[in-house]
Design a protein around this motif. Sequence first.
Motif, PDB file in Angstrom:
ATOM      1  N   ALA A 302     -25.403 -43.202 -15.704  1.00 33.49           N
ATOM      2  CA  ALA A 302     -25.290 -44.221 -16.748  1.00 33.49           C
ATOM      3  C   ALA A 302     -24.137 -43.927 -17.698  1.00 33.49           C
ATOM      4  CB  ALA A 302     -26.596 -44.318 -17.517  1.00 33.49           C
ATOM      5  N   ALA A 303     -23.838 -42.651 -17.921  1.00 36.25           N
ATOM      6  CA  ALA A 303     -22.775 -42.288 -18.855  1.00 36.25           C
ATOM      7  C   ALA A 303     -21.426 -42.848 -18.428  1.00 36.25           C
ATOM      8  CB  ALA A 303     -22.690 -40.767 -18.991  1.00 36.25           C
ATOM      9  N   GLY A 304     -21.236 -43.071 -17.145  1.00 34.87           N
ATOM     10  CA  GLY A 304     -19.964 -43.563 -16.641  1.00 34.87           C
ATOM     11  C   GLY A 304     -19.878 -45.072 -16.558  1.00 34.87           C
ATOM     12  N   ALA A 305     -20.979 -45.757 -16.877  1.00 32.90           N
ATOM     13  CA  ALA A 305     -20.974 -47.220 -16.830  1.00 32.90           C
ATOM     14  C   ALA A 305     -20.458 -47.779 -18.148  1.00 32.90           C
ATOM     15  CB  ALA A 305     -22.375 -47.739 -16.551  1.00 32.90           C
ATOM     16  N   THR A 306     -19.766 -48.902 -18.066  1.00 32.81           N
ATOM     17  CA  THR A 306     -19.245 -49.539 -19.285  1.00 32.81           C
ATOM     18  C   THR A 306     -19.969 -50.844 -19.601  1.00 32.81           C
ATOM     19  OG1 THR A 306     -17.485 -50.576 -17.984  1.00 32.81           O
ATOM     20  CG2 THR A 306     -16.971 -48.481 -19.042  1.00 32.81           C
ATOM     21  N   THR A 307     -20.253 -51.649 -18.590  1.00 32.79           N
ATOM     22  CA  THR A 307     -21.022 -52.888 -18.794  1.00 32.79           C
ATOM     23  C   THR A 307     -21.852 -53.172 -17.554  1.00 32.79           C
ATOM     24  OG1 THR A 307     -19.268 -54.306 -17.893  1.00 32.79           O
ATOM     25  CG2 THR A 307     -19.254 -53.931 -20.278  1.00 32.79           C
ATOM     26  N   VAL A 308     -22.922 -53.950 -17.739  1.00 32.34           N
ATOM     27  CA  VAL A 308     -23.701 -54.438 -16.603  1.00 32.34           C
ATOM     28  C   VAL A 308     -23.884 -55.943 -16.767  1.00 32.34           C
ATOM     29  CG1 VAL A 308     -24.945 -52.257 -16.293  1.00 32.34           C
ATOM     30  CG2 VAL A 308     -25.948 -54.054 -17.708  1.00 32.34           C
ATOM     31  N   ILE A 343     -29.166 -48.174 -21.286  1.00 33.03           N
ATOM     32  CA  ILE A 343     -28.675 -46.791 -21.163  1.00 33.03           C
ATOM     33  C   ILE A 343     -27.209 -46.720 -20.744  1.00 33.03           C
ATOM     34  CG2 ILE A 343     -30.958 -45.827 -20.701  1.00 33.03           C
ATOM     35  CD1 ILE A 343     -30.243 -45.778 -17.720  1.00 33.03           C
ATOM     36  N   THR A 344     -26.553 -47.862 -20.621  1.00 33.10           N
ATOM     37  CA  THR A 344     -25.136 -47.875 -20.247  1.00 33.10           C
ATOM     38  C   THR A 344     -24.306 -47.072 -21.244  1.00 33.10           C
ATOM     39  OG1 THR A 344     -25.208 -49.970 -19.057  1.00 33.10           O
ATOM     40  CG2 THR A 344     -23.099 -49.361 -20.043  1.00 33.10           C
ATOM     41  N   GLY A 345     -23.514 -46.148 -20.716  1.00 32.87           N
ATOM     42  CA  GLY A 345     -22.663 -45.307 -21.552  1.00 32.87           C
ATOM     43  C   GLY A 345     -23.374 -44.155 -22.228  1.00 32.87           C
ATOM     44  N   LYS A 346     -24.678 -44.021 -22.007  1.00 31.45           N
ATOM     45  CA  LYS A 346     -25.460 -42.973 -22.680  1.00 31.45           C
ATOM     46  C   LYS A 346     -25.662 -41.765 -21.752  1.00 31.45           C
ATOM     47  CE  LYS A 346     -26.256 -45.824 -26.142  1.00 31.45           C
ATOM     48  NZ  LYS A 346     -25.608 -45.662 -27.455  1.00 31.45           N
ATOM     49  N   ARG A 347     -25.700 -40.598 -22.336  1.00 29.78           N
ATOM     50  CA  ARG A 347     -25.940 -39.372 -21.574  1.00 29.78           C
ATOM     51  C   ARG A 347     -27.405 -39.295 -21.147  1.00 29.78           C
ATOM     52  NH1 ARG A 347     -21.984 -35.779 -21.417  1.00 29.78           N
ATOM     53  NH2 ARG A 347     -20.162 -36.074 -22.771  1.00 29.78           N
ATOM     54  N   SER A 348     -27.644 -38.567 -20.081  1.00 31.72           N
ATOM     55  CA  SER A 348     -28.989 -38.486 -19.497  1.00 31.72           C
ATOM     56  C   SER A 348     -30.027 -38.000 -20.491  1.00 31.72           C
ATOM     57  CB  SER A 348     -28.965 -37.553 -18.272  1.00 31.72           C
ATOM     58  OG  SER A 348     -28.096 -38.065 -17.286  1.00 31.72           O
ATOM     59  N   ALA A 349     -29.634 -37.089 -21.386  1.00 32.76           N
ATOM     60  CA  ALA A 349     -30.581 -36.532 -22.349  1.00 32.76           C
ATOM     61  C   ALA A 349     -31.118 -37.586 -23.315  1.00 32.76           C
ATOM     62  CB  ALA A 349     -29.921 -35.404 -23.129  1.00 32.76           C
ATOM     63  N   GLU A 350     -30.402 -38.685 -23.459  1.00 37.34           N
ATOM     64  CA  GLU A 350     -30.817 -39.735 -24.388  1.00 37.34           C
ATOM     65  C   GLU A 350     -31.730 -40.784 -23.745  1.00 37.34           C
ATOM     66  OE1 GLU A 350     -27.390 -41.129 -26.962  1.00 37.34           O
ATOM     67  OE2 GLU A 350     -26.264 -40.117 -25.363  1.00 37.34           O
ATOM     68  N   HIS A 351     -31.835 -40.790 -22.417  1.00 37.71           N
ATOM     69  CA  HIS A 351     -32.471 -41.902 -21.719  1.00 37.71           C
ATOM     70  C   HIS A 351     -33.958 -42.039 -22.025  1.00 37.71           C
ATOM     71  CE1 HIS A 351     -29.105 -42.002 -18.432  1.00 37.71           C
ATOM     72  NE2 HIS A 351     -28.659 -42.179 -19.663  1.00 37.71           N
ATOM     73  N   ALA A 352     -34.684 -40.916 -22.074  1.00 33.78           N
ATOM     74  CA  ALA A 352     -36.128 -40.985 -22.284  1.00 33.78           C
ATOM     75  C   ALA A 352     -36.470 -41.629 -23.626  1.00 33.78           C
ATOM     76  CB  ALA A 352     -36.734 -39.583 -22.185  1.00 33.78           C
ATOM     77  N   ALA A 361     -32.742 -40.217 -11.995  1.00 28.10           N
ATOM     78  CA  ALA A 361     -31.578 -39.336 -12.011  1.00 28.10           C
ATOM     79  C   ALA A 361     -30.265 -40.092 -12.157  1.00 28.10           C
ATOM     80  CB  ALA A 361     -31.549 -38.501 -10.727  1.00 28.10           C
ATOM     81  N   ALA A 362     -30.206 -41.345 -11.696  1.00 30.51           N
ATOM     82  CA  ALA A 362     -28.929 -42.052 -11.684  1.00 30.51           C
ATOM     83  C   ALA A 362     -29.165 -43.553 -11.751  1.00 30.51           C
ATOM     84  CB  ALA A 362     -28.162 -41.701 -10.399  1.00 30.51           C
ATOM     85  N   LEU A 363     -28.119 -44.290 -12.139  1.00 31.18           N
ATOM     86  CA  LEU A 363     -28.187 -45.748 -12.030  1.00 31.18           C
ATOM     87  C   LEU A 363     -28.252 -46.157 -10.561  1.00 31.18           C
ATOM     88  CD1 LEU A 363     -25.624 -47.221 -14.608  1.00 31.18           C
ATOM     89  CD2 LEU A 363     -28.113 -47.359 -14.686  1.00 31.18           C
ATOM     90  N   ILE A 364     -27.392 -45.537  -9.759  1.00 26.81           N
ATOM     91  CA  ILE A 364     -27.424 -45.724  -8.304  1.00 26.81           C
ATOM     92  C   ILE A 364     -27.266 -44.351  -7.665  1.00 26.81           C
ATOM     93  CG2 ILE A 364     -26.402 -46.852  -6.298  1.00 26.81           C
ATOM     94  CD1 ILE A 364     -25.169 -48.915  -8.141  1.00 26.81           C
ATOM     95  N   HIS A 365     -28.235 -43.958  -6.856  1.00 23.80           N
ATOM     96  CA  HIS A 365     -28.156 -42.665  -6.186  1.00 23.80           C
ATOM     97  C   HIS A 365     -27.184 -42.751  -5.019  1.00 23.80           C
ATOM     98  CE1 HIS A 365     -29.382 -39.036  -3.997  1.00 23.80           C
ATOM     99  NE2 HIS A 365     -29.875 -38.630  -5.164  1.00 23.80           N
ATOM    100  N   ARG A 366     -26.489 -41.675  -4.765  1.00 22.37           N
ATOM    101  CA  ARG A 366     -25.481 -41.669  -3.683  1.00 22.37           C
ATOM    102  C   ARG A 366     -26.082 -41.994  -2.320  1.00 22.37           C
ATOM    103  NH1 ARG A 366     -24.133 -35.145  -3.372  1.00 22.37           N
ATOM    104  NH2 ARG A 366     -26.200 -34.485  -2.624  1.00 22.37           N
ATOM    105  N   ASN A 367     -27.369 -41.663  -2.117  1.00 22.38           N
ATOM    106  CA  ASN A 367     -28.017 -41.960  -0.832  1.00 22.38           C
ATOM    107  C   ASN A 367     -28.240 -43.465  -0.622  1.00 22.38           C
ATOM    108  OD1 ASN A 367     -28.118 -39.244  -0.361  1.00 22.38           O
ATOM    109  ND2 ASN A 367     -30.304 -39.022  -0.790  1.00 22.38           N
ATOM    110  N   HIS A 368     -28.167 -44.226  -1.724  1.00 24.13           N
ATOM    111  CA  HIS A 368     -28.390 -45.672  -1.641  1.00 24.13           C
ATOM    112  C   HIS A 368     -27.130 -46.442  -2.026  1.00 24.13           C
ATOM    113  CE1 HIS A 368     -32.501 -44.554  -1.137  1.00 24.13           C
ATOM    114  NE2 HIS A 368     -32.615 -44.080  -2.360  1.00 24.13           N
ATOM    115  N   MET A 369     -25.961 -45.831  -1.760  1.00 28.19           N
ATOM    116  CA  MET A 369     -24.699 -46.453  -2.144  1.00 28.19           C
ATOM    117  C   MET A 369     -23.680 -46.273  -1.029  1.00 28.19           C
ATOM    118  SD  MET A 369     -22.539 -45.809  -5.663  1.00 28.19           S
ATOM    119  CE  MET A 369     -22.915 -44.056  -5.605  1.00 28.19           C
ATOM    120  N   ALA A 370     -22.874 -47.294  -0.826  1.00 26.43           N
ATOM    121  CA  ALA A 370     -21.796 -47.250   0.162  1.00 26.43           C
ATOM    122  C   ALA A 370     -20.476 -47.554  -0.525  1.00 26.43           C
ATOM    123  CB  ALA A 370     -22.054 -48.245   1.289  1.00 26.43           C
TER     124      ALA A 370
END
Length: 372
Positions: A302-308, A343-352, A361-370
């Motif tokens: 999420a920290a690397g996202a800018t908009t959704v 949670i866009t742009g927020k660090r993981s520690a802030e999500h809860a 763990a992620a907005l999109i997990h690598r196992n579910h992304m191409a």
Amino acid sequence: MSAFSPTSVPRLIVKVGSSLLVAPDGTVRRAWLASLVADIAARARAGQEIAVVSSGAIALGARRLKLPKGGRASLEDAQAAAATGQIALSQVWAELLGAEGLTAAQMLVTLDDLEDRRRYLNASATLGRLLSLGVVPVINENDSVATAEIRFGDNDRLAARVAQAAGAQGVILLSDIDGLYDANPNTNPDATLIPRVERIDARIEAMADGGSGSGMGSGGMVSKIAAARIATAAGAHLAIVSGHVDHPLAAYDSTGRGTVFVAEKAAPARKAWLAGGLTAKGEIAIDAGAAAALTSGKSLLAAGATTVSGGFARGDLVAVVGPDGRTLARGLSEYDMADAAAITGKRSAEHAAILGYAPRAALIHRNHMALL
């Protein structure tokens, strides 16, 4: 001789455009079609498994119903023409294949049949079984029920998606042009045919012309390059070949004239399906750091996202867009849009604290992304 020929792969998809199969007066070009069927029969006798993606239902139905503009004056006309023409189209394929000792099967699919994972797997299983039995499936989009919002729109991309579902190693698009040129050959006499494309980049895409030469079909070079992206990502070579000769497969096999888009190393089946998806429920824009992380095989945080944007739910397919506006990847979202936006742009520690529950763990997990 091209690096890819119709004899060189165990399983082949052949796409036939409307302008090749249907004459301007709305009748079937039967003698030409019989020559193509003879090519298919020769390949089948040699042990190759072949499926056909056939356009032409709307054009045939429009003539029978005497509809204006080739049946494309309105959605209702197109649907009526498709329903009427599909019977005639199937009949002529079955008759000509039967004369060569081959059994035809009809499969009509909608966009959702290949975009929904469960339905895609069902279609894949049906195709596989038919081909293993030596049957020639004749496939078309189910235009009698498809609408503008839920349709492939052209049979080039449908053929590539069918190749993926069938586990085919090759696709031949029989067309009204004999390949990709570096300029429009209709207006530039110095245009040069590109025989082989190793990678589809901005330079290749700039060569595409969106028009269909006949005015009868719905595809153009843009749709063919889109089809090539899907096919090559799934490990299938794709060739654009002229259909304006009798026995077009045999002619291509002997001359190799056309454009071949070379297959990439095949991705795992699930990732190839994700990469080939034509619809996305939403979009996640990311920064340069996140883009670099994705290309190195990392998940999207999420920290690397800018908009959704979009109305996606958890598990929906979404597009991942880089800072330059280019789609970098497609994947299945771990969050619905509202929570992803929170949670866009927020660090993981802030999500809860933001979400009120233990975050994933992620907005999109690598196992579910191409990656694209």
